[in-house]
Enzyme design. Structure first.
Site, PDB file in Angstrom:
ATOM      1  N   CYS A 205      -8.126  -5.342   5.473  1.00 29.78           N
ATOM      2  CA  CYS A 205      -8.575  -4.010   5.034  1.00 29.78           C
ATOM      3  C   CYS A 205      -9.629  -4.031   3.925  1.00 29.78           C
ATOM      4  O   CYS A 205     -10.549  -3.212   3.937  1.00 29.78           O
ATOM      5  CB  CYS A 205      -7.368  -3.180   4.605  1.00 29.78           C
ATOM      6  SG  CYS A 205      -6.153  -4.085   3.647  1.00 29.78           S
TER       7      CYS A 205
ATOM      8  N   HIS B  30      -9.220   1.127  -0.977  1.00 27.39           N
ATOM      9  CA  HIS B  30      -9.440  -0.147  -1.657  1.00 27.39           C
ATOM     10  C   HIS B  30     -10.835  -0.117  -2.290  1.00 27.39           C
ATOM     11  O   HIS B  30     -11.829   0.194  -1.626  1.00 27.39           O
ATOM     12  CB  HIS B  30      -9.375  -1.307  -0.667  1.00 27.39           C
ATOM     13  CG  HIS B  30      -7.991  -1.624  -0.172  1.00 27.39           C
ATOM     14  ND1 HIS B  30      -6.840  -1.085  -0.718  1.00 27.39           N
ATOM     15  CD2 HIS B  30      -7.580  -2.461   0.825  1.00 27.39           C
ATOM     16  CE1 HIS B  30      -5.788  -1.566  -0.075  1.00 27.39           C
ATOM     17  NE2 HIS B  30      -6.198  -2.397   0.865  1.00 27.39           N
TER      18      HIS B  30
ATOM     19  N   THR C 274      -6.348   2.228   5.389  1.00 30.38           N
ATOM     20  CA  THR C 274      -5.620   2.318   6.664  1.00 30.38           C
ATOM     21  C   THR C 274      -6.453   2.997   7.766  1.00 30.38           C
ATOM     22  O   THR C 274      -6.068   2.963   8.919  1.00 30.38           O
ATOM     23  CB  THR C 274      -4.257   3.051   6.521  1.00 30.38           C
ATOM     24  OG1 THR C 274      -4.487   4.390   6.077  1.00 30.38           O
ATOM     25  CG2 THR C 274      -3.332   2.327   5.576  1.00 30.38           C
TER      26      THR C 274
HETATM   27  N1  LIG Z   1      -1.651  -1.251   5.470  1.00 27.14           N
HETATM   28  C1  LIG Z   1      -2.938  -1.617   5.514  1.00 27.14           C
HETATM   29  O1  LIG Z   1      -3.792  -1.090   4.768  1.00 27.14           O
HETATM   30  C2  LIG Z   1      -3.409  -2.670   6.487  1.00 27.14           C
HETATM   31  C3  LIG Z   1      -4.772  -2.798   6.688  1.00 27.14           C
HETATM   32  C4  LIG Z   1      -5.254  -3.753   7.570  1.00 27.14           C
HETATM   33  C5  LIG Z   1      -4.385  -4.551   8.246  1.00 27.14           C
HETATM   34  N2  LIG Z   1      -3.038  -4.440   8.048  1.00 27.14           N
HETATM   35  C6  LIG Z   1      -2.172  -5.309   8.848  1.00 27.14           C
HETATM   36  O2  LIG Z   1      -1.573  -4.494   9.856  1.00 27.14           O
HETATM   37  C7  LIG Z   1      -0.249  -4.952  10.106  1.00 27.14           C
HETATM   38  C8  LIG Z   1       0.737  -3.813   9.856  1.00 27.14           C
HETATM   39  O3  LIG Z   1       0.672  -3.416   8.497  1.00 27.14           O
HETATM   40  P1  LIG Z   1       1.504  -2.159   7.961  1.00 27.14           P
HETATM   41  O4  LIG Z   1       1.019  -1.919   6.586  1.00 27.14           O
HETATM   42  O5  LIG Z   1       1.461  -1.062   8.957  1.00 27.14           O
HETATM   43  O6  LIG Z   1       3.009  -2.782   7.937  1.00 27.14           O
HETATM   44  P2  LIG Z   1       4.410  -2.034   8.038  1.00 27.14           P
HETATM   45  O7  LIG Z   1       4.307  -0.625   7.553  1.00 27.14           O
HETATM   46  O8  LIG Z   1       5.399  -2.945   7.397  1.00 27.14           O
HETATM   47  O9  LIG Z   1       4.715  -1.980   9.650  1.00 27.14           O
HETATM   48  C9  LIG Z   1       5.034  -3.133  10.378  1.00 27.14           C
HETATM   49  C10 LIG Z   1       5.290  -2.796  11.845  1.00 27.14           C
HETATM   50  O10 LIG Z   1       5.675  -4.014  12.533  1.00 27.14           O
HETATM   51  C11 LIG Z   1       6.911  -3.793  13.209  1.00 27.14           C
HETATM   52  N3  LIG Z   1       7.723  -5.012  13.252  1.00 27.14           N
HETATM   53  C12 LIG Z   1       8.238  -5.705  12.199  1.00 27.14           C
HETATM   54  N4  LIG Z   1       8.996  -6.747  12.651  1.00 27.14           N
HETATM   55  C13 LIG Z   1       8.934  -6.690  14.008  1.00 27.14           C
HETATM   56  C14 LIG Z   1       9.514  -7.489  15.035  1.00 27.14           C
HETATM   57  N5  LIG Z   1      10.300  -8.548  14.767  1.00 27.14           N
HETATM   58  N6  LIG Z   1       9.252  -7.165  16.317  1.00 27.14           N
HETATM   59  C15 LIG Z   1       8.456  -6.086  16.620  1.00 27.14           C
HETATM   60  N7  LIG Z   1       7.892  -5.292  15.679  1.00 27.14           N
HETATM   61  C16 LIG Z   1       8.132  -5.597  14.391  1.00 27.14           C
HETATM   62  C17 LIG Z   1       7.623  -2.704  12.427  1.00 27.14           C
HETATM   63  O11 LIG Z   1       8.587  -2.081  13.254  1.00 27.14           O
HETATM   64  P3  LIG Z   1       9.991  -1.511  12.638  1.00 27.14           P
HETATM   65  O12 LIG Z   1       9.661  -0.201  11.967  1.00 27.14           O
HETATM   66  O13 LIG Z   1      10.820  -1.331  13.861  1.00 27.14           O
HETATM   67  O14 LIG Z   1      10.519  -2.536  11.691  1.00 27.14           O
HETATM   68  C18 LIG Z   1       6.445  -1.798  12.072  1.00 27.14           C
HETATM   69  O15 LIG Z   1       6.129  -0.962  13.167  1.00 27.14           O
HETATM   70  C19 LIG Z   1      -0.017  -6.159   9.195  1.00 27.14           C
HETATM   71  O16 LIG Z   1      -0.294  -7.314   9.929  1.00 27.14           O
HETATM   72  C20 LIG Z   1      -1.017  -5.932   8.079  1.00 27.14           C
HETATM   73  O17 LIG Z   1      -1.393  -7.141   7.468  1.00 27.14           O
HETATM   74  C21 LIG Z   1      -2.522  -3.503   7.194  1.00 27.14           C
END
Ligand SMILES: NC(=O)c1ccc[n+]([C@@H]2O[C@H](COP(=O)([O-])OP(=O)(O)OC[C@H]3O[C@@H](n4cnc5c(N)ncnc54)[C@H](OP(=O)(O)O)[C@@H]3O)[C@@H](O)[C@H]2O)c1
Length: 347
Positions: A147, A240, A326
């Protein structure tokens, strides 16, 4: 024309942003949601802790959440999976024939995987030919950068024409970048944390060079810019910010640099893609901008705001850049990637 899409990691921060941004998309319609076993079998409205100001669309709220296994999802699947599981799950989906447009870090640096910012390196999609030859997958994986890297690489891209040699960045990153529930309130309120896990500083240094690089016979040849990154987490909801200094071979005046940012356009603007901001980078001349509270939603969260350009006594120039982590930094970036792939006949 409607293209059905799925979302892996639909219940997370990025997953919710996918749901919100796709609600009124002219081409894509969400018909499948996948998450962990904790969420599978529940209606989406019960499985997710909706955190966005935008209303949860009724037709998605009612959808059931599926386990993150391939088979039932449509061909095009966006992924906002936790990176601890994204490698295996996204690989299984690609093997089964799905096109995965991913936010996770797992495949970004693979030589046959495009790490895409459509305004900056749309031509990196040509790596998909190598991917088809190198892997047994029936589908494909395309990724968007970390991000904060998106904000940084977009701000640097128009400076390549001036002979970009070196850059130092100190970031001030929002709490939504850590997912939900993310950083405990006791740790972040009234505080600055000078560390972000998962190799954040290294990602800034490596991903940026790949994005700004050129496609060569064996993948992407990194841009030679030398980068030093220091990251901090700050008590900001979304957005950010980077405090950035650059050293350049040429000696452009500040007006030429601001013009390079304001005039910067790419394939998404040329093709008038639905999520493309009219102006991807805006230079703000006010001395106290950009600020997350005022500027993060510019261009529906897809525009990077830059300001405070001035001489640097160590390198050549310094400035501040800000983007929505995001939207431009995650879900909006992936949707723009898929729009580009559709228009390039790659879906
Ligand atoms: N937030 C940002 O600004 C941002 C920006 C760029 C990239 N990212 C990347 O995008 C990804 C998601 O980030 P986020 O901030 O959205 O994280 P998050 O809020 O923690 O969400 C994680 C997601 O992954 C799922 N998950 C976790 N364990 C799993 C498993 N064993 N099997 C299947 N699904 C599973 C969760 O489902 P449950 O709800 O069922 O646990 C949830 O839907 C990460 O790789 C992060 O590095 C984030």
């Amino acid at each position: 024309m409607t293209i059905e899409v799925g979302i892996l990691g639909a219940t997370g921060q990025v997953g919710q942003q996918f749901v919100a941004l796709l609600a009124e998309h002219p081409w894509f319609k969400v018909t499948w949601l996948g998450a962990s076993e904790r969420s599978a079998g529940k209606a989406y409205r019960d499985a997710t802790a909706w955190r966005l100001a935008a209303q949860l669309p009724d037709e998605v709220a009612r959808l059931g959440v599926d386990a993150a296994t391939p088979g039932r999802a449509p061909k095009l699947v966006f992924s906002g999976l936790d990176s601890s599981v994204a490698g295996e799950i996204e690989g299984a989906f690609a093997e089964a024939g799905h096109i995965i447009v991913s936010n996770s870090r797992n495949y970004r640096m693979d030589t046959d995987v495009p790490l895409l910012i459509p305004e900056v390196n749309a031509d990196h999609l040509s790596l998909l030919k190598a991917q088809a030859m190198a892997r047994s997958w029936k589908g494909r994986i395309v990724t968007n950068p970390n991000c904060v890297v998106i904000v940084y690489a977009m701000a640097l891209a128009p400076l390549r024409q001036f002979g970009l040699k070196a850059s130092i960045i100190t970031t001030l990153q929002a709490i939504s970048g850590a997912g939900y529930p993310g950083v405990p309130s006791w740790d972040i309120l009234g505080n600055v944390i000078p560390f972000i896990g998962g190799g954040e500083e290294q990602k800034i240094e490596t991903e940026t060079k790949k994005i700004l690089g050129a496609v060569a016979s064996r993948g992407v040849e990194d841009h030679p810019v030398r980068i030093s990154a220091a990251v901090t987490r700050v008590p900001v909801h979304d957005g950010h910010t980077g405090s950035i200094a650059v050293s350049l071979d040429q000696r452009p005046d500040a007006g030429a640099i601001a013009a390079a940012w304001n005039e910067f356009r790419g394939r998404p603007q040329e093709l008038e893609l639905p999520s493309a901001p009219a102006q991807p980078i805006v230079y703000l001349s006010e001395e106290n901008r950009p600020q997350p509270a005022l500027d993060v939603n510019r261009g529906r969260g897809m525009t990077v705001s830059v300001g405070r350009l001035r001489r640097c006594t160590v390198l050549d120039y310094k400035f501040v850049a800000l983007g929505h982590n995001t939207i431009r930094g995650a879900a909006g970036a992936a949707i723009l990637n898929a729009e580009l792939m559709h228009r390039e006949g790659l879906l």
